[in-house]
Write a protein that holds these residues in place. Structure first.
Motif, PDB file in Angstrom:
ATOM      1  N   GLY A  79      -0.900   2.942   0.550  1.00 48.79           N
ATOM      2  CA  GLY A  79      -1.359   3.964  -0.392  1.00 48.79           C
ATOM      3  C   GLY A  79      -2.706   4.538   0.005  1.00 48.79           C
ATOM      4  N   GLN A  80      -3.598   3.679   0.477  1.00 47.50           N
ATOM      5  CA  GLN A  80      -4.914   4.153   0.923  1.00 47.50           C
ATOM      6  C   GLN A  80      -4.783   5.036   2.168  1.00 47.50           C
ATOM      7  OE1 GLN A  80      -6.605   0.121   0.974  1.00 47.50           O
ATOM      8  NE2 GLN A  80      -8.254   0.918  -0.332  1.00 47.50           N
ATOM      9  N   VAL A  81      -3.910   4.640   3.075  1.00 46.40           N
ATOM     10  CA  VAL A  81      -3.685   5.444   4.281  1.00 46.40           C
ATOM     11  C   VAL A  81      -3.118   6.814   3.890  1.00 46.40           C
ATOM     12  CG1 VAL A  81      -2.302   5.656   6.391  1.00 46.40           C
ATOM     13  CG2 VAL A  81      -3.439   3.502   5.864  1.00 46.40           C
ATOM     14  N   ALA A  82      -2.145   6.815   2.997  1.00 44.29           N
ATOM     15  CA  ALA A  82      -1.544   8.076   2.556  1.00 44.29           C
ATOM     16  C   ALA A  82      -2.590   8.964   1.881  1.00 44.29           C
ATOM     17  CB  ALA A  82      -0.370   7.802   1.615  1.00 44.29           C
ATOM     18  N   TYR A  83      -3.445   8.366   1.065  1.00 42.04           N
ATOM     19  CA  TYR A  83      -4.492   9.128   0.389  1.00 42.04           C
ATOM     20  C   TYR A  83      -5.457   9.741   1.409  1.00 42.04           C
ATOM     21  CZ  TYR A  83      -8.065  10.339  -3.025  1.00 42.04           C
ATOM     22  OH  TYR A  83      -8.970  11.021  -3.800  1.00 42.04           O
ATOM     23  N   ALA A  84      -5.881   8.929   2.354  1.00 46.53           N
ATOM     24  CA  ALA A  84      -6.818   9.406   3.380  1.00 46.53           C
ATOM     25  C   ALA A  84      -6.174  10.483   4.256  1.00 46.53           C
ATOM     26  CB  ALA A  84      -7.293   8.246   4.246  1.00 46.53           C
ATOM     27  N   SER A  85      -4.851  10.433   4.371  1.00 46.18           N
ATOM     28  CA  SER A  85      -4.126  11.419   5.180  1.00 46.18           C
ATOM     29  C   SER A  85      -3.750  12.657   4.383  1.00 46.18           C
ATOM     30  CB  SER A  85      -2.858  10.781   5.759  1.00 46.18           C
ATOM     31  OG  SER A  85      -3.191   9.675   6.560  1.00 46.18           O
ATOM     32  N   GLY A  86      -4.088  12.673   3.096  1.00 45.65           N
ATOM     33  CA  GLY A  86      -3.816  13.834   2.268  1.00 45.65           C
ATOM     34  C   GLY A  86      -2.435  13.849   1.625  1.00 45.65           C
ATOM     35  N   ASP A  87      -1.703  12.760   1.710  1.00 45.06           N
ATOM     36  CA  ASP A  87      -0.365  12.684   1.127  1.00 45.06           C
ATOM     37  C   ASP A  87      -0.469  12.021  -0.243  1.00 45.06           C
ATOM     38  OD1 ASP A  87       2.301  12.353   0.456  1.00 45.06           O
ATOM     39  OD2 ASP A  87       2.882  11.519   2.410  1.00 45.06           O
ATOM     40  N   GLU A  88      -0.828  12.819  -1.250  1.00 47.01           N
ATOM     41  CA  GLU A  88      -1.079  12.266  -2.581  1.00 47.01           C
ATOM     42  C   GLU A  88       0.188  11.714  -3.231  1.00 47.01           C
ATOM     43  OE1 GLU A  88      -3.622  14.456  -5.221  1.00 47.01           O
ATOM     44  OE2 GLU A  88      -4.705  15.315  -3.530  1.00 47.01           O
ATOM     45  N   LYS A  89       1.324  12.330  -2.974  1.00 51.36           N
ATOM     46  CA  LYS A  89       2.577  11.845  -3.567  1.00 51.36           C
ATOM     47  C   LYS A  89       2.900  10.431  -3.063  1.00 51.36           C
ATOM     48  CE  LYS A  89       7.453  12.800  -4.157  1.00 51.36           C
ATOM     49  NZ  LYS A  89       8.621  13.227  -3.484  1.00 51.36           N
ATOM     50  N   ARG A  90       2.845  10.241  -1.755  1.00 50.66           N
ATOM     51  CA  ARG A  90       3.122   8.911  -1.193  1.00 50.66           C
ATOM     52  C   ARG A  90       2.050   7.912  -1.623  1.00 50.66           C
ATOM     53  NH1 ARG A  90       5.724   5.627   2.256  1.00 50.66           N
ATOM     54  NH2 ARG A  90       4.562   4.432   3.798  1.00 50.66           N
ATOM     55  N   SER A  91       0.793   8.367  -1.679  1.00 51.94           N
ATOM     56  CA  SER A  91      -0.287   7.493  -2.111  1.00 51.94           C
ATOM     57  C   SER A  91      -0.012   6.979  -3.522  1.00 51.94           C
ATOM     58  CB  SER A  91      -1.622   8.228  -2.075  1.00 51.94           C
ATOM     59  OG  SER A  91      -2.647   7.422  -2.589  1.00 51.94           O
ATOM     60  N   LYS A  92       0.378   7.870  -4.404  1.00 54.97           N
ATOM     61  CA  LYS A  92       0.665   7.481  -5.785  1.00 54.97           C
ATOM     62  C   LYS A  92       1.827   6.497  -5.840  1.00 54.97           C
ATOM     63  CE  LYS A  92       1.807   9.490 -10.268  1.00 54.97           C
ATOM     64  NZ  LYS A  92       2.062  10.723 -11.005  1.00 54.97           N
ATOM     65  N   GLU A  93       2.868   6.736  -5.065  1.00 61.34           N
ATOM     66  CA  GLU A  93       4.024   5.833  -5.040  1.00 61.34           C
ATOM     67  C   GLU A  93       3.631   4.433  -4.564  1.00 61.34           C
ATOM     68  OE1 GLU A  93       6.766   7.840  -2.451  1.00 61.34           O
ATOM     69  OE2 GLU A  93       7.297   9.341  -3.968  1.00 61.34           O
ATOM     70  N   MET A  94       2.864   4.381  -3.489  1.00 58.16           N
ATOM     71  CA  MET A  94       2.474   3.086  -2.934  1.00 58.16           C
ATOM     72  C   MET A  94       1.510   2.347  -3.860  1.00 58.16           C
ATOM     73  SD  MET A  94       4.077   2.627  -0.051  1.00 58.16           S
ATOM     74  CE  MET A  94       5.467   3.460  -0.793  1.00 58.16           C
ATOM     75  N   MET A  95       0.550   3.083  -4.430  1.00 55.65           N
ATOM     76  CA  MET A  95      -0.414   2.458  -5.332  1.00 55.65           C
ATOM     77  C   MET A  95       0.273   1.946  -6.591  1.00 55.65           C
ATOM     78  SD  MET A  95      -3.283   2.198  -3.978  1.00 55.65           S
ATOM     79  CE  MET A  95      -4.651   2.893  -3.103  1.00 55.65           C
ATOM     80  N   ARG A  96       1.219   2.715  -7.121  1.00 57.47           N
ATOM     81  CA  ARG A  96       1.954   2.261  -8.302  1.00 57.47           C
ATOM     82  C   ARG A  96       2.726   0.984  -7.959  1.00 57.47           C
ATOM     83  NH1 ARG A  96       4.582   6.628 -11.055  1.00 57.47           N
ATOM     84  NH2 ARG A  96       2.695   6.564 -12.264  1.00 57.47           N
ATOM     85  N   ALA A  97       3.379   0.975  -6.811  1.00 58.02           N
ATOM     86  CA  ALA A  97       4.143  -0.209  -6.397  1.00 58.02           C
ATOM     87  C   ALA A  97       3.214  -1.413  -6.239  1.00 58.02           C
ATOM     88  CB  ALA A  97       4.893   0.068  -5.094  1.00 58.02           C
ATOM     89  N   ALA A  98       2.046  -1.209  -5.654  1.00 58.57           N
ATOM     90  CA  ALA A  98       1.090  -2.311  -5.477  1.00 58.57           C
ATOM     91  C   ALA A  98       0.590  -2.827  -6.825  1.00 58.57           C
ATOM     92  CB  ALA A  98      -0.089  -1.862  -4.616  1.00 58.57           C
ATOM     93  N   ALA A  99       0.224  -1.904  -7.702  1.00 55.15           N
ATOM     94  CA  ALA A  99      -0.289  -2.297  -9.019  1.00 55.15           C
ATOM     95  C   ALA A  99       0.777  -3.005  -9.847  1.00 55.15           C
ATOM     96  CB  ALA A  99      -0.810  -1.069  -9.763  1.00 55.15           C
ATOM     97  N   ASP A 100       2.016  -2.565  -9.714  1.00 62.76           N
ATOM     98  CA  ASP A 100       3.098  -3.176 -10.480  1.00 62.76           C
ATOM     99  C   ASP A 100       3.469  -4.563  -9.956  1.00 62.76           C
ATOM    100  OD1 ASP A 100       3.139  -0.938 -12.066  1.00 62.76           O
ATOM    101  OD2 ASP A 100       4.957  -0.089 -11.188  1.00 62.76           O
ATOM    102  N   ARG A 101       3.148  -4.840  -8.697  1.00 60.67           N
ATOM    103  CA  ARG A 101       3.490  -6.138  -8.116  1.00 60.67           C
ATOM    104  C   ARG A 101       2.366  -7.161  -8.229  1.00 60.67           C
ATOM    105  NH1 ARG A 101       6.543  -2.513  -6.311  1.00 60.67           N
ATOM    106  NH2 ARG A 101       8.653  -2.840  -5.536  1.00 60.67           N
TER     107      ARG A 101
END
Length: 186
Positions: A79-101
């Motif tokens: 999620g951090q990599v996606a955010y830094a790369s400008g991919d906010e949609k993927r960042s949100k998906e990965m961060m949500r998955a991390a937070a939920d786990r």
């Protein structure tokens, strides 16, 4: 496209010790501040500045997930990599998955509070804020601007009142800080 699996393709070593060390190596690359004294506003604050570092963290986190698909730390790092790369949609998906786990992925929880607040999904923002504050009470000053706005919103404040009545461990600190973050502190 074809599914690329580093384990099947022999790109990742199969020994248990190499598998267990992948996420540790990622954390070394990211050099994250475990104290969380500052709000994680962007991936650049967690060591992800150079394109080479982004690529390496992406590779290592993907390898870690191939060994452990529920690895919250690897999901957060993707999620951090996606955010830094400008991919906010993927960042949100990965961060949500991390937070939920894992409720111990503070960066993911903080970013989900922020994203949920921006999306006006106040019940979700409050759920993530409560989870974060139960593990990192020092994050309250970073959350108070959002919590103060929720408190002032007639529709959203009901969810906040419900959360506060559950005797949250951060409740007293919240009430002592609230007057600083609302426009009418009557």
């Amino acid at each position: 496209g074809p599914i690329i699996d580093p384990v099947i393709n022999g790109e990742v070593g199969g020994s248990p010790s190499s598998q267990a060390n992948v996420t540790d190596e990622i954390d070394e690359q990211v050099a994250e501040d475990e104290d969380m004294t500052e709000a994680p506003e962007s991936a650049s604050q967690s060591g992800l500045r150079e394109p080479e570092a982004l690529a390496r963290v992406d590779q290592l986190a993907s390898q870690a997930l191939s060994h452990d698909p529920l690895n919250a730390r690897a999901l957060r790092m993707l999620g951090q990599v996606a955010y830094a790369s400008g991919d906010e949609k993927r960042s949100k998906e990965m961060m949500r998955a991390a937070a939920d786990r894992s409720l111990h992925e503070s960066s993911a929880l903080y970013l989900m509070v922020k994203q949920s607040f921006q999306d006006s999904d106040y019940p979700a923002a409050l759920w993530y804020a409560d989870a974060l504050l139960r593990t990192r009470s020092g994050m309250l000053p970073h959350l108070m601007p959002m919590l103060g706005r929720i408190a002032e919103d007639p529709e959203a404040s009901a969810s906040l009142k419900h959360l506060i009545t559950r005797d949250s461990p951060w409740r007293s600190h919240f009430f002592s800080e609230l007057p600083k973050y609302i426009t009418d502190a009557r």
